[in-house]
Design an enzyme around this catalytic site. Structure first.
Site, PDB file in Angstrom:
ATOM      1  CE  LYS A   5     -24.325 -68.076   4.995  1.00 42.84           C
ATOM      2  NZ  LYS A   5     -24.786 -67.220   3.881  1.00 42.84           N
ATOM      3  NE  ARG A  39     -30.414 -68.256  -1.788  1.00 40.83           N
ATOM      4  CZ  ARG A  39     -29.381 -68.405  -2.618  1.00 40.83           C
ATOM      5  NH1 ARG A  39     -29.561 -68.371  -3.922  1.00 40.83           N
ATOM      6  NH2 ARG A  39     -28.170 -68.583  -2.142  1.00 40.83           N
ATOM      7  NE  ARG A  96     -30.587 -69.153   5.690  1.00 37.95           N
ATOM      8  CZ  ARG A  96     -29.643 -69.689   4.925  1.00 37.95           C
ATOM      9  NH1 ARG A  96     -28.878 -70.656   5.363  1.00 37.95           N
ATOM     10  NH2 ARG A  96     -29.470 -69.248   3.713  1.00 37.95           N
ATOM     11  NE  ARG A 129     -23.593 -70.173  -4.595  1.00 40.30           N
ATOM     12  CZ  ARG A 129     -24.079 -70.073  -3.352  1.00 40.30           C
ATOM     13  NH1 ARG A 129     -23.262 -69.859  -2.346  1.00 40.30           N
ATOM     14  NH2 ARG A 129     -25.365 -70.172  -3.154  1.00 40.30           N
ATOM     15  NE  ARG A 144     -27.626 -73.343  -3.773  1.00 40.15           N
ATOM     16  CZ  ARG A 144     -27.368 -72.793  -2.584  1.00 40.15           C
ATOM     17  NH1 ARG A 144     -26.259 -73.099  -1.949  1.00 40.15           N
ATOM     18  NH2 ARG A 144     -28.203 -71.949  -2.026  1.00 40.15           N
TER      19      ARG A 144
HETATM   20  P1  ADP Z   1     -27.308 -69.429   1.006  1.00 41.60           P
HETATM   21  O1  ADP Z   1     -26.694 -69.126   2.340  1.00 41.60           O
HETATM   22  O2  ADP Z   1     -26.428 -69.015  -0.109  1.00 41.60           O
HETATM   23  O3  ADP Z   1     -28.724 -68.921   0.873  1.00 41.60           O
HETATM   24  P2  ADP Z   1     -27.812 -72.246   1.726  1.00 41.60           P
HETATM   25  O4  ADP Z   1     -27.374 -73.453   0.976  1.00 41.60           O
HETATM   26  O5  ADP Z   1     -27.273 -72.013   3.084  1.00 41.60           O
HETATM   27  O6  ADP Z   1     -27.479 -71.007   0.775  1.00 41.60           O
HETATM   28  O7  ADP Z   1     -29.419 -72.249   1.858  1.00 41.60           O
HETATM   29  C1  ADP Z   1     -30.263 -72.572   0.770  1.00 41.60           C
HETATM   30  C2  ADP Z   1     -31.726 -72.596   1.255  1.00 41.60           C
HETATM   31  O8  ADP Z   1     -31.886 -73.639   2.232  1.00 41.60           O
HETATM   32  C3  ADP Z   1     -32.201 -71.344   1.951  1.00 41.60           C
HETATM   33  O9  ADP Z   1     -32.663 -70.380   1.025  1.00 41.60           O
HETATM   34  C4  ADP Z   1     -33.347 -71.892   2.837  1.00 41.60           C
HETATM   35  O10 ADP Z   1     -34.502 -72.138   2.073  1.00 41.60           O
HETATM   36  C5  ADP Z   1     -32.810 -73.251   3.256  1.00 41.60           C
HETATM   37  N1  ADP Z   1     -32.077 -73.188   4.548  1.00 41.60           N
HETATM   38  C6  ADP Z   1     -30.751 -73.430   4.738  1.00 41.60           C
HETATM   39  N2  ADP Z   1     -30.402 -73.287   6.028  1.00 41.60           N
HETATM   40  C7  ADP Z   1     -31.543 -72.947   6.679  1.00 41.60           C
HETATM   41  C8  ADP Z   1     -31.857 -72.632   8.040  1.00 41.60           C
HETATM   42  N3  ADP Z   1     -30.903 -72.634   8.988  1.00 41.60           N
HETATM   43  N4  ADP Z   1     -33.136 -72.313   8.346  1.00 41.60           N
HETATM   44  C9  ADP Z   1     -34.096 -72.293   7.421  1.00 41.60           C
HETATM   45  N5  ADP Z   1     -33.890 -72.558   6.115  1.00 41.60           N
HETATM   46  C10 ADP Z   1     -32.629 -72.883   5.742  1.00 41.60           C
END
Ligand code: ADP
Length: 237
Positions: free
Chosen positions: A31, A189, A106, A145, A178
């Site tokens: 994404k 996750r 999400r 990554r 990360r």
């Molecule tokens: P990835 O999609 O690879 O898990 P992100 O950087 O999008 O990585 O998200 C990292 C973390 O940030 C998630 O595991 C969650 O804890 C938090 N997070 C990100 N976006 C949201 C969201 N829309 N709602 C709730 N938590 C979120």
């Protein structure tokens, strides 16, 4: 026929994609990479809620302090924190012609609230790109990554390594691993995705907004297929 409201025309806004583009898919589906490219091609802002939250953690804000322990365990951050961040961000003038969401919505509550937010900001269209990928690939993509500190450029030590280990090809900055890209957190996750985010696939399918993208292909092929989809959507406006 364009359904851009008269208000938007009167406000003299330039035609752009004029829509919320949502990238939906599990962690590791690509994404972030694709959102960066779409954003560049259509000159739209790339809105990653993960990046926004990491920024809050770095600045040690109240939101950051609440989000940090959850993110360290791979759990979702409460909807109310994410939704307030998103609404603040899309109120900025650079979002006037559309925006690309990466990692948002999400949960069903976030998706429902996003509809209200889009209505308040006069966005009539939403397109949801569902990035479909074999679960076996995700662990390899995520553990491998590496992300450039300065520009967020994304590499993978197995499939897309930098020319010089640990250094971004594009801007020479350090590549970071990360802290949540480690196996136990990745498992959390992926499970949060299955239980809380996957229901959005049916939700958006039911609304006729979902377009499936084969995210197993290499990044350039995925970009080309998304580009065709978005060009068609733009032409229909
Ligand atoms: P990835 O999609 O690879 O898990 P992100 O950087 O999008 O990585 O998200 C990292 C973390 O940030 C998630 O595991 C969650 O804890 C938090 N997070 C990100 N976006 C949201 C969201 N829309 N709602 C709730 N938590 C979120």
């Amino acid at each position: 026929m364009a359904a851009v409201t008269a208000d938007r025309n009167l406000a003299g806004r330039k035609p752009g994609l004029e829509r919320a583009v949502i990238l939906l898919g599990p962690p590791g589906a690509g994404k972030g990479t694709q959102a960066q490219r779409i954003a560049q091609r259509y000159r739209l802002p790339h809105l990653s809620t993960g990046d926004m939250l990491r920024d809050h953690i770095q600045r040690d804000t109240d939101r950051g302090r609440r989000a940090k322990p959850l993110m360290e365990r791979g759990e979702l951050v409460p909807d109310e924190i994410v939704l307030s961040m998103v609404e603040e961000r899309i109120s900025q003038p650079d979002c006037d012609n559309g925006f690309v969401f990466d990692g948002f919505p999400r949960t069903l509550a976030q998706a429902e609230d996003l509809e209200q937010i889009c209505r308040r900001h006069n966005f009539d269209y939403t397109i949801v790109l569902h990035m479909v990928v074999d679960p076996d690939l995700l662990m390899r993509r995520l553990t491998g990554r590496r992300i450039c500190r300065a520009g967020g450029h994304i590499y993978n030590i197995f499939d897309r390594p930098a020319k010089v280990d640990g250094i971004c090809d594009l801007d020479g900055s350090e590549l970071i691993h990360r802290p949540d890209d480690t196996e136990p957190v990745i498992r959390g996750r992926l499970s949060a995705y299955e239980t809380q985010t996957r229901p959005l696939v049916d939700y958006y399918k039911g609304q006729g907004l979902l377009i499936e993208v084969d995210a197993m292909a290499d990044a350039d092929a995925v970009t080309a297929s998304i580009g065709k989809t978005l060009d068609k959507a733009e032409a229909r406006q």
